[in-house]
Design a protein around this motif. Structure first.
Motif, PDB file in Angstrom:
ATOM      1  N   VAL A 305       0.668  -1.701  -0.003  1.00  0.00           N
ATOM      2  CA  VAL A 305      -0.118   0.005   0.203  1.00  0.00           C
ATOM      3  C   VAL A 305       1.208   0.823   0.410  1.00  0.00           C
ATOM      4  CG1 VAL A 305      -1.955  -0.689   1.559  1.00  0.00           C
ATOM      5  CG2 VAL A 305      -0.298   0.027   3.192  1.00  0.00           C
ATOM      6  N   LEU A 306       2.011   1.373   0.439  1.00  0.00           N
ATOM      7  CA  LEU A 306       2.975   2.598   0.401  1.00  0.00           C
ATOM      8  C   LEU A 306       3.382   2.533  -1.170  1.00  0.00           C
ATOM      9  CD1 LEU A 306       4.900   1.034   3.129  1.00  0.00           C
ATOM     10  CD2 LEU A 306       2.640   2.389   3.822  1.00  0.00           C
ATOM     11  N   ASP A 307       3.182   1.752  -1.856  1.00  0.00           N
ATOM     12  CA  ASP A 307       4.085   2.097  -3.026  1.00  0.00           C
ATOM     13  C   ASP A 307       2.370   2.556  -3.454  1.00  0.00           C
ATOM     14  OD1 ASP A 307       6.691   1.202  -2.884  1.00  0.00           O
ATOM     15  OD2 ASP A 307       5.303  -0.938  -3.139  1.00  0.00           O
ATOM     16  N   VAL A 308       1.401   2.620  -3.622  1.00  0.00           N
ATOM     17  CA  VAL A 308      -0.270   3.158  -4.366  1.00  0.00           C
ATOM     18  C   VAL A 308      -0.358   4.808  -3.985  1.00  0.00           C
ATOM     19  CG1 VAL A 308      -2.360   2.729  -4.563  1.00  0.00           C
ATOM     20  CG2 VAL A 308      -0.305   0.502  -3.903  1.00  0.00           C
ATOM     21  N   ALA A 309       0.220   5.558  -5.565  1.00  0.00           N
ATOM     22  CA  ALA A 309      -0.846   7.013  -5.745  1.00  0.00           C
ATOM     23  C   ALA A 309      -2.413   6.917  -5.184  1.00  0.00           C
ATOM     24  CB  ALA A 309      -0.722   7.307  -6.460  1.00  0.00           C
ATOM     25  N   PRO A 310      -2.840   7.498  -3.746  1.00  0.00           N
ATOM     26  CA  PRO A 310      -4.367   7.504  -3.433  1.00  0.00           C
ATOM     27  C   PRO A 310      -5.218   7.795  -4.864  1.00  0.00           C
ATOM     28  CG  PRO A 310      -3.065   8.969  -2.332  1.00  0.00           C
ATOM     29  CD  PRO A 310      -2.643   8.146  -3.038  1.00  0.00           C
ATOM     30  N   ALA A 311      -4.874   8.323  -5.569  1.00  0.00           N
ATOM     31  CA  ALA A 311      -5.734   8.250  -7.257  1.00  0.00           C
ATOM     32  C   ALA A 311      -5.945   6.884  -7.305  1.00  0.00           C
ATOM     33  CB  ALA A 311      -5.074   9.116  -7.853  1.00  0.00           C
ATOM     34  N   LEU A 312      -5.397   6.623  -6.967  1.00  0.00           N
ATOM     35  CA  LEU A 312      -5.278   4.929  -8.210  1.00  0.00           C
ATOM     36  C   LEU A 312      -6.503   3.812  -7.745  1.00  0.00           C
ATOM     37  CD1 LEU A 312      -1.760   4.024  -8.814  1.00  0.00           C
ATOM     38  CD2 LEU A 312      -3.362   4.590  -9.884  1.00  0.00           C
ATOM     39  N   LEU A 313      -6.911   4.725  -6.061  1.00  0.00           N
ATOM     40  CA  LEU A 313      -7.675   3.896  -5.331  1.00  0.00           C
ATOM     41  C   LEU A 313      -9.464   3.825  -5.899  1.00  0.00           C
ATOM     42  CD1 LEU A 313      -6.488   4.187  -1.894  1.00  0.00           C
ATOM     43  CD2 LEU A 313      -6.167   2.090  -3.579  1.00  0.00           C
ATOM     44  N   SER A 314      -9.649   5.430  -6.925  1.00  0.00           N
ATOM     45  CA  SER A 314     -11.458   6.138  -6.905  1.00  0.00           C
ATOM     46  C   SER A 314     -12.032   5.226  -8.301  1.00  0.00           C
ATOM     47  CB  SER A 314     -10.954   7.562  -6.950  1.00  0.00           C
ATOM     48  OG  SER A 314     -11.570   7.781  -6.897  1.00  0.00           O
ATOM     49  N   MET A 315     -12.520   4.922  -7.994  1.00  0.00           N
ATOM     50  CA  MET A 315     -13.466   5.352  -9.324  1.00  0.00           C
ATOM     51  C   MET A 315     -13.484   5.912 -10.561  1.00  0.00           C
ATOM     52  SD  MET A 315     -17.071   3.132  -8.362  1.00  0.00           S
ATOM     53  CE  MET A 315     -17.101   3.160  -6.842  1.00  0.00           C
ATOM     54  N   LYS A 316     -13.066   7.680  -9.782  1.00  0.00           N
ATOM     55  CA  LYS A 316     -13.185   8.413  -9.894  1.00  0.00           C
ATOM     56  C   LYS A 316     -12.382   8.712 -11.243  1.00  0.00           C
ATOM     57  CE  LYS A 316     -16.760  10.334  -6.645  1.00  0.00           C
ATOM     58  NZ  LYS A 316     -16.500  11.117  -6.354  1.00  0.00           N
ATOM     59  N   SER A 317     -11.940   9.819 -12.285  1.00  0.00           N
ATOM     60  CA  SER A 317     -11.006  10.558 -13.041  1.00  0.00           C
ATOM     61  C   SER A 317      -9.682  11.214 -11.723  1.00  0.00           C
ATOM     62  CB  SER A 317     -11.916  10.862 -14.199  1.00  0.00           C
ATOM     63  OG  SER A 317     -12.589  12.523 -14.060  1.00  0.00           O
ATOM     64  N   ASN A 318      -8.634  11.665 -12.522  1.00  0.00           N
ATOM     65  CA  ASN A 318      -7.789  12.123 -11.937  1.00  0.00           C
ATOM     66  C   ASN A 318      -8.538  14.215 -11.786  1.00  0.00           C
ATOM     67  OD1 ASN A 318      -6.295  10.747 -11.221  1.00  0.00           O
ATOM     68  ND2 ASN A 318      -4.843  10.768 -13.064  1.00  0.00           N
TER      69      ASN A 318
ATOM     70  N   SER B 304      -0.943  17.235  -7.535  1.00  0.00           N
ATOM     71  CA  SER B 304      -1.106  16.899  -6.314  1.00  0.00           C
ATOM     72  C   SER B 304      -1.475  15.376  -5.564  1.00  0.00           C
ATOM     73  CB  SER B 304      -2.859  16.922  -6.651  1.00  0.00           C
ATOM     74  OG  SER B 304      -3.229  15.834  -6.780  1.00  0.00           O
ATOM     75  N   VAL B 305      -1.152  16.161  -3.912  1.00  0.00           N
ATOM     76  CA  VAL B 305      -0.920  15.318  -3.438  1.00  0.00           C
ATOM     77  C   VAL B 305      -1.623  14.138  -3.689  1.00  0.00           C
ATOM     78  CG1 VAL B 305      -0.548  16.565  -1.096  1.00  0.00           C
ATOM     79  CG2 VAL B 305      -2.906  15.741  -1.629  1.00  0.00           C
ATOM     80  N   LEU B 306      -3.176  14.282  -4.143  1.00  0.00           N
ATOM     81  CA  LEU B 306      -3.631  12.366  -5.003  1.00  0.00           C
ATOM     82  C   LEU B 306      -2.548  11.518  -5.547  1.00  0.00           C
ATOM     83  CD1 LEU B 306      -7.068  14.162  -5.049  1.00  0.00           C
ATOM     84  CD2 LEU B 306      -6.065  13.312  -2.721  1.00  0.00           C
ATOM     85  N   ASP B 307      -2.119  12.391  -6.510  1.00  0.00           N
ATOM     86  CA  ASP B 307      -0.803  11.646  -7.222  1.00  0.00           C
ATOM     87  C   ASP B 307       0.688  11.078  -6.709  1.00  0.00           C
ATOM     88  OD1 ASP B 307      -2.720  12.438  -9.203  1.00  0.00           O
ATOM     89  OD2 ASP B 307      -2.056  14.211  -9.332  1.00  0.00           O
ATOM     90  N   VAL B 308       0.414  11.151  -5.787  1.00  0.00           N
ATOM     91  CA  VAL B 308       2.127  10.729  -4.883  1.00  0.00           C
ATOM     92  C   VAL B 308       1.589   9.418  -4.272  1.00  0.00           C
ATOM     93  CG1 VAL B 308       3.672  11.355  -3.317  1.00  0.00           C
ATOM     94  CG2 VAL B 308       2.734  12.555  -4.709  1.00  0.00           C
ATOM     95  N   ALA B 309       2.720   8.401  -4.504  1.00  0.00           N
ATOM     96  CA  ALA B 309       2.661   7.259  -3.129  1.00  0.00           C
ATOM     97  C   ALA B 309       3.328   7.337  -1.853  1.00  0.00           C
ATOM     98  CB  ALA B 309       3.204   6.159  -4.384  1.00  0.00           C
ATOM     99  N   PRO B 310       2.394   7.033  -1.245  1.00  0.00           N
ATOM    100  CA  PRO B 310       3.847   7.871   0.543  1.00  0.00           C
ATOM    101  C   PRO B 310       4.848   7.563   0.578  1.00  0.00           C
ATOM    102  CG  PRO B 310       1.385   6.117   0.234  1.00  0.00           C
ATOM    103  CD  PRO B 310       1.040   6.063  -0.982  1.00  0.00           C
ATOM    104  N   ALA B 311       5.205   6.616  -0.082  1.00  0.00           N
ATOM    105  CA  ALA B 311       6.531   5.815   0.335  1.00  0.00           C
ATOM    106  C   ALA B 311       7.749   7.145  -0.717  1.00  0.00           C
ATOM    107  CB  ALA B 311       7.392   4.463  -0.737  1.00  0.00           C
TER     108      ALA B 311
END
Lengths: 326, 326
Positions: A305-318, B304-311
């Motif tokens: 999970v530490l390698d995953v940008a938050p936006a990738l979790l969403s159904m929505k577009s950037n 934006s921060v939404l594009d950044v993996a935590p690591a």
């Protein structure tokens, strides 16, 4: 064929059922199959077809992501390296001390197969790990405190139930109220794991089982119970069925730190969960979407999970995310 | 030359000073310069050399990341597109309603210059945005509630101070206790922004300024004040200096959702901050590290921060993060 993300589950216990329920809340996904080691006819899902795990490779080009819902102690260390040869995978491996070794064994396979294998997804490891990382990255001069409970731990209950002579068993983790208050006050106390929590087990014995042998085996189990103040209670099946049939959990991660002398900043992340396996499943399903998107971009190998940008979790577009959530 | 990440600041107000303090806590970074529109001799930093912004382009190959510490209303919409031509940038643009437009104008420049321009970094937008995203991705069947305060808002205070006739001013945001309790109970109330917060302004007038004109101008300011229940109080400079000289803040993001019928799950993220600008600065500095790492990988464009993996936020290697935090 729909253009939904095609998902399958291997293993249909509490977690597998939670994943099936969660996918019902995610309209961009389709649960194509549940695979089981049991006789498929004996597995009752909500509305997903069940197949024998022996036929799973027939589905290797029909499934975008395979969610491995087995236990961390015996199932995942074998299953994940095996199936990461053929599928993008997500699992919830939760034996913290063994994660580096587990990651390495899975990564070796996924690098060759060019699949993504997302390990240790859930809330701890998982969302709590992310918050530990955020805490120390944002406030390098500080201390992080993780508390669990009160709640039933799936991984630890699973470990108990694998002990010879145990018919049924659950384990609750309890946070120390005194320790929580100390941390919240902004002080940075030095607290060992034992200072922060206790572990409480409730066990129904099989006929003729040796209670004291079982108690000793649990209390000395490395990583799982040995470092903790653990109590083991033996109860009747009747009492077990009446008082230990739900799986609540929760906990929090607190970072207390100083941005400069005398300026204290406190970050707190907390969960109050009616159902631990359903929440773990909900996290897994969101990361299943991330795995799908990362695989589409050509990424591969073991990930966390530490390698995953938050936006990738969403159904929505950037664009929509920036507009609605930023 | 050290192999630290070389950082510079443009604009040395509360936020710029917070960035300087934060970098002192991050041993992998070196603050090379503060650039200012003021006479460099008049700018007193802790221990960083100050140069005129007119000379900033002399540093374009000596700086890995430029942190833009100007205000969102007038400074950043001009500065970020200008300096993203030459530098990887991080800013804390916080006018939520204008973010899509701002992102587009910055992205157009950063795509051409092949630099990274990380916009809207801080806690809201920023850490709160990430938690809103996590909330709805993990529990799609649910509601998200963001509460702020009690605390002083930098962006809104900045907006007040730009009103003609205002000598000094601060704005506090207060959450509604009743609304918080309702949300925490697991109900999913329908709450407008007005139901959740009020805004309170304390203003010192310039000689001869028209109080009622200023009050009206503030209360009708679009996005910033118009949608809120706003009170404007006029006080003396003496009272202002005595009672309004610190910048605490805080707030929380709550997601209340159901993973299946009747199973409620509550995720809460909260901040208790002695200093809002120092915490915003701490977040900016962590994302400065991420910008550096992303630029090294050849990425570019507005982010934006939404594009950044935590690591990417951490000083530690991925191996160490998995071992220590996962």
């Amino acid at each position: 064929m729909s253009n939904k993300i095609k998902v399958a589950i291997l293993g249909y216990g509490n977690l597998g059922k939670g994943v099936e329920l969660s996918i019902l809340k995610n309209p961009d996904m389709s649960l194509e199959a549940v695979f089981s080691r049991r006789d498929p006819k004996s597995v009752k899902t909500i509305n997903t077809p069940v197949y024998s795990v022996e036929n799973i490779l027939d589905y290797k080009d029909k499934i975008d992501v395979l969610i491995l819902c087995g236990g961390s102690k015996d199932d995942l260390p074998v299953q994940t390296p095996e199936f990461a040869q053929y599928f993008n995978t997500v699992d919830s491996y939760d034996n913290h001390a063994q994660i580096p070794e587990y990651f390495a064994s899975v990564d070796a396979v996924a690098q060759k197969s060019k699949k993504i294998a997302m390990i240790s997804v859930g809330w701890d490891p998982g969302m709590f790990s992310i918050n530990r990382l955020f805490g120390e990255a944002l406030l390098p001069d500080g201390e992080t405190y993780t508390f669990w409970g009160k709640g039933l731990s799936q991984g630890h209950s699973d470990a108990i139930r694998r002990v010879e002579g145990v018919k049924a068993g659950v384990q609750y983790t309890l946070p120390s109220t005194k320790a929580i208050e100390e941390v919240r006050s902004g002080v940075r106390p030095s607290l060992s794991t034992k200072d922060k929590h206790t572990r409480e087990c409730f066990i129904v014995l099989k006929d003729g089982a040796d209670a004291s042998k079982i108690e000793n085996e649990i209390k000395t189990m490395p990583n799982y119970f040995e470092p903790y103040d653990t109590s083991v209670n033996f109860i009747s099946q009747e009492e077990f069925d009446k008082n230990h049939n739900t799986m609540p959990h929760g906990g929090f991660v607190i970072r207390s730190g100083n941005s400069s002398n005398g300026i204290n900043q406190v970050i707190e992340y907390s969960l109050k969960l009616d159902s631990n396996p359903e929440f773990t499943a909900s996290v897994i399903v969101a990361y299943t979407r991330a795995v799908y998107k990362m695989a589409l971009k050509g990424e591969f190998g073991a990930k966390s999970v530490l390698d995953v940008a938050p936006a990738l979790l969403s159904m929505k577009s950037n664009e929509t995310l920036r507009k609605e959530l930023l």
